[in-house]
Design an enzyme around this catalytic site. Structure first.
Site, short mmCIF file in Angstrom:
data_model
loop_
_atom_site.label_atom_id
_atom_site.label_comp_id
_atom_site.label_asym_id
_atom_site.label_seq_id
_atom_site.Cartn_x
_atom_site.Cartn_y
_atom_site.Cartn_z
N GLY A 131 0.82 -1.21 0.00
CA GLY A 131 0.00 0.00 0.00
C GLY A 131 0.84 1.25 0.00
O GLY A 131 1.95 1.26 -0.55
N THR A 133 3.03 4.64 1.35
CA THR A 133 4.12 4.92 2.28
C THR A 133 3.58 5.39 3.62
O THR A 133 4.05 4.96 4.68
CB THR A 133 5.03 6.01 1.68
OG1 THR A 133 5.55 5.52 0.45
CG2 THR A 133 6.20 6.33 2.59
N GLU A 153 5.53 -3.32 1.04
CA GLU A 153 5.60 -3.08 -0.40
C GLU A 153 4.89 -1.77 -0.64
O GLU A 153 3.65 -1.72 -0.67
CB GLU A 153 4.91 -4.24 -1.14
CG GLU A 153 5.59 -5.59 -0.90
CD GLU A 153 6.76 -5.80 -1.84
OE1 GLU A 153 6.72 -5.29 -2.97
OE2 GLU A 153 7.73 -6.48 -1.44
N CYS A 187 1.79 0.03 -8.90
CA CYS A 187 2.87 0.59 -8.07
C CYS A 187 4.19 0.71 -8.82
O CYS A 187 5.03 1.52 -8.47
CB CYS A 187 3.05 -0.23 -6.81
SG CYS A 187 3.23 -1.98 -7.11
#
Lengths: 453, 397
Positions: A131, A133, A153, A187
């Site tokens: 997800g 930061t 991640e 991402c």
């Protein structure tokens, strides 16, 4: 689309785990020193216990299943928490999983932020979170209370440098594919482009042409072009377009959360679109006058999850890789390093910590337990280490512990012996025998040498 | 610390690590090429070993040189800059490190920071790219919490109560010697020392005289006079350990001398799980013995506690040793000896659960301080092969 991105990957990971689990899980015997020649020394791969997998909404199935496979392979029980934003998939997982896996060992927890926060107060033996930061920090802080190891991640702005010396048509086609798949909500999508001002317009032209090829004249009516996940993110991405020079696209439709594939040119590093991860179908192009400037630019920012560099010149690619840091890299393409499971997939710095995929998942979810099994007899050699101390004891311990010279010395002894054999055989007047003996000595030496060293 | 112990643990073992790194670094640092799948067959796929950047190493007071140098060797080998924070408890070593290190290592890349608890908290507010901490579980939690603010990865080498199961079926004298050595090394201030013994009542009766004999063999009739027996590091720790003596009954030793911070090599018998000494890591020269009827009961007891840094099991029967190994979980395991698994650096050293996170020693240290970066270097040509992945999507693909 969903099939190839979500399901194929999971099937591949499953096949890999099933084929390789016996070898992954086997105890790994290690090199011993002289003192432990008679002992058993190995690394045992053991489960950590209860693993928590928190999924994300952009690839809701694979980002829950892939870690789940690794965690199960390593022998853990797993709590699965799919993202509530992709509500349908979350419900699907909650309905299907208990039908195939024992719900006492692999429960699915659905819910939003309050439920996840409550879940995180519990003690787990490992947490894998995919997800943002910002939430990554919250997860790690919660984990810290229980000293729970984490794999995070996360994300970032994955830069994409296009060198002047490169096949622009090919490069742009690959970039277009990676950028606009899942409407930019990947991402590891190339977040922004860095290139020389002289090729900027050609880049735009090539991407435009590819977009036409992929989605046809009217993108909105293409079956293959996705939408933004919800209104909140739609508004967020829309806001990034403010004050930008739109070279292509820019059309939106709030009702369907549609944002057309958009390209921005001459973007300033200080603009809003360069502040956060875009996670949408907006591609800013920033100009840099050299590879040095590109590298400097990349290094002035947080370490990204992925780094992309396109060039016909291998040296340029090598340089960009070695002078920057990122979770992973693909040269001359985008996204693809994700699909090779022998490569560890993970971030560094703000883009994350830890890695998984393939065997790396198994290792992430296992505890490597050092095991040394000694003999209860053979007390004689132990006397060296017991008090009372003496200089003689110290010298002997030094010899046994410093294993460095062990193999080398044995090698030298064998070499000396071979030399002796050769010398003896040389003295034999029968030349045929001499030659054969010489070959034999050389053969043994050649075969034995690498093993000894 | 007694001279021999210091030479062995602080110097020899460090030299071992150093040689390992020097001999193997060129091999460790190379890009690791990996197997490829069909799609990437013609590409170059490898794992690159990138340094993290700036590493913070916080060392504890029990082996102040070793537990500072060994991680430092790995961090430097991996190409990082390092901030070193030696323990403020061992003042002389702290000063030695602060004065000596800068004369060997470039001050701009390797800095020594001397700091007390408050200053260390401030230090931890900074952003590091990796933090390596050796110390207690409670401080470990605060280190990880501080690291979470910056998403800094950590390795935490913590502690716990390392159980030592002694079977009825064993060579009592050998067991006694090995356990004595491990327990009283550095006056018990070793994170991997056998913390307590689990055995049957019969075995306790056999062990006590054997332990007494081993202690006398090692330290003489009056251990206070032996040059080979250590002292407690500070007054606070001395008082803490002294309180733990009020558990079970003192079978061997028990004498203390606050002035020299001496606590005699002590064995407590018939200790109850509820006694004070069973509530925290002993970290002192006291060995409690807790009675359990069978190996199964011992395993159950071990599993009811937090996972320790190491589990020890002594038995002449291999199967029994393996049973304990398989049915428990711990950082590491050593059968029929104590401490020794720590000296083999081809084995990873680290904890699990509250005994720690991550591991090191040998190549594992290098791997701890490097970011393993997955790299795929593709071909610009052969674009037609990629056509399969591009939209528009249709079933035949």
């Amino acid at each position: 689309n969903a099939y190839s991105h979500e399901i194929l990957g999971v099937l591949g990971e499953l096949a890999l785990a099933i084929d390789n689990l016996p070898s992954w899980a086997a105890p790994q015997h290690v090199k011993k020193n002289l003192m432990m020649m008679r002992d058993e020394a190995y690394i045992s791969f053991e489960p950590l216990g209860v693993v928590l997998v928190i999924g994300a909404w952009n690839y809701p199935f694979v980002l829950v299943m892939q870690p789940l496979i690794g965690a199960i392979a390593a022998g853990n029980a797993v709590v699965v928490k799919p993202s509530e934003i992709s509500g349908n998939t979350a419900q699907l997982v909650a309905d299907l999983l208990p039908q195939y896996l024992d719900p006492e060992l692999y429960p699915v927890v659905t819910g939003g932020v309050p439920e996840t926060t409550a879940l995180l107060t519990q003690r787990f033996d490992h947490i894998l979170y995919t997800g943002s930061t910002a939430v990554g920090k919250i997860v790690m802080a919660a984990a810290a209370k229980h000293l729970t190891p984490v794999t995070l991640e996360l994300g970032g702005k994955s830069p994409c440098y296009i060198d002047k010396d490169c096949d622009l048509a090919v490069a742009c086609r690959r970039i277009t594919w990676g950028k606009y798949m899942n409407c930019g909500q990947t991402c590891i999508a190339p977040d922004y482009i860095l290139c020389d001002p002289s090729i900027q317009s050609k880049v735009v032209e090539n991407i435009k042409a590819t977009l036409q090829e992929f989605y046809g004249e009217d993108v909105k009516s293409s079956q293959d072009y996705e939408r933004i996940v919800n209104k909140h993110h739609f508004k967020r991405v829309l806001g990034l377009l403010e004050g930008q020079k739109i070279a292509h696209g820019g059309e939106t439709d709030e009702d369907s959360c549609f944002i057309a594939p958009t390209i921005l040119t001459d973007v300033s590093p200080d603009s809003k679109v360069m502040e956060e991860e875009i996670f949408g179908p907006v591609l800013p192009i920033l100009t840099v006058k050299s590879v040095d400037e590109a590298v400097e630019f990349i290094n002035s920012r947080e370490k990204p999850l992925a780094l992309y560099v396109f060039s016909n010149n291998k040296e340029v690619i090598k340089r960009v890789i070695s002078e920057t840091s990122s979770g992973g890299v693909t040269g001359n393409d985008v996204i693809m390093h994700f699909f090779l499971s022998t490569l560890p997939f993970g971030g560094v710095g703000n883009s994350g910590m830890g890695a998984y995929h393939g065997k790396h998942s198994f290792e992430t979810f296992s505890h490597r337990r050092a095991c040394l099994i000694r003999d209860l007899k053979m007390e004689g050699s132990n006397k060296l280490r017991y008090p009372p101390a003496s200089q003689k004891k110290v010298d002997w311990v030094k010899f046994f512990v410093m294993k460095r010279f062990n193999k080398g010395q044995v090698g030298l002894v064998i070499l000396a012996l071979l030399g002796l054999v050769a010398a003896v055989l040389m003295k034999n007047p029968q030349s045929v025998l001499k030659r054969k003996a010489l070959w034999m000595v050389l053969a043994v030496q050649r075969l034995g040498w690498p093993r000894l060293w | 610390q007694p001279l021999f112990e210091a030479e062995y643990s602080e110097i020899l073992l460090c030299k071992n690590e150093l040689h390992d790194a020097l001999n193997n670094l060129s091999h460790w640092v190379k890009d690791e090429h990996v197997d490829k799948n069909l799609v990437t067959r013609l590409d170059s796929a490898f794992i690159r070993k990138d340094p993290y950047g700036v590493v913070l190493i916080i060392a504890p007071w029990n082996y102040p040189i070793h537990l500072l140098l060994v991680p430092l060797i790995g961090a430097i080998a991996a190409g990082n800059c390092v901030v070193i924070k030696p323990s403020e408890m061992t003042k002389k070593t702290e000063r030695l490190v602060a004065e000596a290190l800068p004369s060997y290592l470039d001050k701009d890349s390797f800095a020594v920071v001397t700091a007390d608890v408050q200053e260390t908290t401030q230090l931890l507010e900074n952003k590091f790219d990796y933090i390596f901490f050796t110390g207690s579980s409670s401080v470990g939690r605060s280190v990880m919490a501080a690291a979470a603010k910056h998403l800094t990865p950590v390795t935490l080498e913590l502690g716990g109560k390392n159980p030592c199961y002694v079977s009825d079926n064993c060579d009592v004298q050998n067991v006694a010697r090995r356990v004595t050595w491990g327990r009283f090394f550095n006056a018990g201030q070793t994170c991997i020392a056998p913390d307590y013994v689990l055995c049957s009542l019969e075995m306790q009766e056999k062990l006590l005289p054997a332990l007494r004999e081993a202690i006398t063999e090692f330290y003489g009739p009056n251990p206070q006079e032996s040059p080979d027996f250590g002292r407690i590091v500070g007054d606070k720790q001395f008082q803490r350990v002294q309180v733990l003596l009020r558990s079970g009954r003192v079978a061997i030793g028990g004498q203390t001398d606050a002035e020299t911070r001496y606590i005699a090599p002590t064995v407590l018998a018939d200790v109850q799980p509820s006694d004070p000494i069973m509530q925290e890591e002993v970290f002192g020269p006291i060995l409690p013995i807790v009675i359990v009827a069978t190996a199964d009961k011992a395993i159950d007891f071990i599993n009811s506690q937090e996972r320790p840094l190491v589990v020890y099991a002594f038995s002449s029967n291999d199967k029994e040793v393996n049973k304990v190994l398989e049915r428990t979980s711990s950082g590491g395991f050593c059968g029929n000896d104590t401490l020794m698994h720590f000296t083999l650096n081809s084995l990873p050293f680290g904890g699990i659960g509250s005994s720690g996170l991550g591991m090191y020693h040998g190549k594992f240290t290098f791997d701890t301080f490097t970011h393993h970066r997955g790299c795929l270097h593709r071909n610009m040509g052969l674009e037609t092969l990629n056509a399969l992945r591009y939209p528009p999507y249709s079933q035949p693909k």
